[in-house]
Design a protein around this motif. Structure first.
Motif, PDB file in Angstrom:
ATOM      1  N   LEU A   1       0.837  -1.198   0.000  1.00 24.86           N
ATOM      2  CA  LEU A   1       0.000   0.000   0.000  1.00 24.86           C
ATOM      3  C   LEU A   1       0.869   1.245   0.000  1.00 24.86           C
ATOM      4  O   LEU A   1       0.593   2.210  -0.728  1.00 24.86           O
ATOM      5  N   GLY A   2       1.934   1.217   0.773  1.00 19.54           N
ATOM      6  CA  GLY A   2       2.842   2.357   0.814  1.00 19.54           C
ATOM      7  C   GLY A   2       3.533   2.613  -0.507  1.00 19.54           C
ATOM      8  O   GLY A   2       3.983   3.737  -0.783  1.00 19.54           O
ATOM      9  N   ALA A   3       3.629   1.587  -1.347  1.00 17.48           N
ATOM     10  CA  ALA A   3       4.307   1.731  -2.643  1.00 17.48           C
ATOM     11  C   ALA A   3       3.415   2.374  -3.709  1.00 17.48           C
ATOM     12  O   ALA A   3       3.883   2.661  -4.805  1.00 17.48           O
TER      13      ALA A   3
ATOM     14  N   GLN B   1      -4.544   6.033   9.518  1.00 17.49           N
ATOM     15  CA  GLN B   1      -4.020   7.184   8.776  1.00 17.49           C
ATOM     16  C   GLN B   1      -3.535   6.788   7.391  1.00 17.49           C
ATOM     17  O   GLN B   1      -3.759   7.500   6.406  1.00 17.49           O
ATOM     18  N   MET B   2      -2.895   5.635   7.314  1.00 19.25           N
ATOM     19  CA  MET B   2      -2.388   5.162   6.028  1.00 19.25           C
ATOM     20  C   MET B   2      -3.540   4.902   5.051  1.00 19.25           C
ATOM     21  O   MET B   2      -3.471   5.259   3.873  1.00 19.25           O
ATOM     22  N   VAL B   3      -4.609   4.281   5.545  1.00 16.73           N
ATOM     23  CA  VAL B   3      -5.773   4.024   4.687  1.00 16.73           C
ATOM     24  C   VAL B   3      -6.420   5.340   4.270  1.00 16.73           C
ATOM     25  O   VAL B   3      -6.782   5.526   3.094  1.00 16.73           O
ATOM     26  N   GLU B   4      -6.565   6.273   5.204  1.00 20.05           N
ATOM     27  CA  GLU B   4      -7.168   7.564   4.869  1.00 20.05           C
ATOM     28  C   GLU B   4      -6.341   8.303   3.813  1.00 20.05           C
ATOM     29  O   GLU B   4      -6.903   8.894   2.882  1.00 20.05           O
TER      30      GLU B   4
ATOM     31  N   VAL C   1     -12.351   3.487   0.549  1.00 19.50           N
ATOM     32  CA  VAL C   1     -12.037   2.669   1.733  1.00 19.50           C
ATOM     33  C   VAL C   1     -12.542   1.245   1.532  1.00 19.50           C
ATOM     34  O   VAL C   1     -11.830   0.270   1.812  1.00 19.50           O
ATOM     35  N   HIS C   2     -13.751   1.101   1.013  1.00 17.52           N
ATOM     36  CA  HIS C   2     -14.281  -0.242   0.793  1.00 17.52           C
ATOM     37  C   HIS C   2     -13.542  -0.941  -0.344  1.00 17.52           C
ATOM     38  O   HIS C   2     -13.461  -2.187  -0.349  1.00 17.52           O
ATOM     39  N   LEU C   3     -12.998  -0.192  -1.277  1.00 13.79           N
ATOM     40  CA  LEU C   3     -12.140  -0.790  -2.302  1.00 13.79           C
ATOM     41  C   LEU C   3     -10.922  -1.434  -1.654  1.00 13.79           C
ATOM     42  O   LEU C   3     -10.559  -2.580  -1.964  1.00 13.79           O
ATOM     43  N   ILE C   4     -10.289  -0.720  -0.720  1.00 13.86           N
ATOM     44  CA  ILE C   4      -9.119  -1.264  -0.019  1.00 13.86           C
ATOM     45  C   ILE C   4      -9.523  -2.489   0.799  1.00 13.86           C
ATOM     46  O   ILE C   4      -8.823  -3.519   0.795  1.00 13.86           O
ATOM     47  N   PHE C   5     -10.667  -2.421   1.487  1.00 16.73           N
ATOM     48  CA  PHE C   5     -11.149  -3.584   2.242  1.00 16.73           C
ATOM     49  C   PHE C   5     -11.360  -4.782   1.309  1.00 16.73           C
ATOM     50  O   PHE C   5     -11.040  -5.926   1.670  1.00 16.73           O
TER      51      PHE C   5
END
Length: 213
Positions: A85-87, A140-143, A164-168
């Motif tokens: 995710l950080g990338a 914070q990272m997700v936001e 957010v739901h896409l990431i979930f």
């Protein structure tokens, strides 16, 4: 429980020897096996010590409790787990960046199934060792990354979705192959590698979902 004598204040900390480092690594490797198979409640120091090839008193010299081993494993896991995710590059092509994240998470499930199950078991326990981090660093990272995705949506570069739901959804659809590995292999066959098919399927799924009309 064996107690380790406290070091005097101001005493210099000696660097660990090669043997000490090897024993710590053996304990963590054994702990990862036992925790991922049995969960926290089912794991015991006796089983971890046996899997590490050490006596229980020897294990307790390096880690004073089951909790200490568990916490060390979770700390070591987190950076690896969040790296894909950080990338994500805000200046990259949106579809490429999101699909790369999907494939990165799937690769973690393929390469680190025990770690995935360790994380899942911690969450199922109510995250007693990780909840503060989940509510701060992870949130914070997700936001931050949801804001990046929302910017791509507003610019018309990908189709509208809830970021957010896409990431979930990415978490659920990739980590399934590690957390439910027994079920996957029972359905597909023990000798069948599910990951090439999963990679192609998830690419198609998210590409169709996110491609602008």
């Amino acid at each position: 429980m064996t107690k380790i004598p406290a070091k005097p204040k101001g005493a210099a900390v000696k660097p660990r020897t090669r043997i000490q480092r090897a024993k710590r690594e053996a304990i963590l490797e054994a702990g990862l096996d036992v925790f991922s198979q049995e969960g926290f409640r089912g794991a015991t120091l006796d089983r971890i010590a046996k899997a590490a090839g050490l006596s229980k008193p020897n294990l307790l010299y390096y880690y004073p409790s089951k909790d200490a081993i568990h916490e060390a494993l979770l700390r070591g896991l987190l950076d690896t787990w969040l790296a894909p995710l950080g990338a994500m590059d805000p200046d990259g092509d949106p579809l490429t960046e999101i699909l790369s994240y999907v494939q990165g998470k799937l690769a973690l499930s393929r390469d680190y199934p025990r770690e995935s199950r360790l994380f899942a078991n911690e969450i199922l326990r109510g995250a007693p060792n990780m909840k503060p981090m989940l509510q701060t660093h992870l949130r914070q990272m997700v936001e931050d990354h949801a804001a990046i995705i929302r910017g791509w949506i507003d610019a018309g570069r990908i189709a509208p979705v809830d970021p957010v739901h896409l990431i979930f959804s990415i978490w659920a659809l990739t980590q399934h192959y590690a957390d439910f590995e027994v079920q996957v292999r029972a359905v597909m066959g023990e000798d069948h590698d599910p990951f090439p098919g999963a990679a192609a399927h998830l690419d198609t799924l998210f590409r169709r979902m996110l491609s602008p009309a």
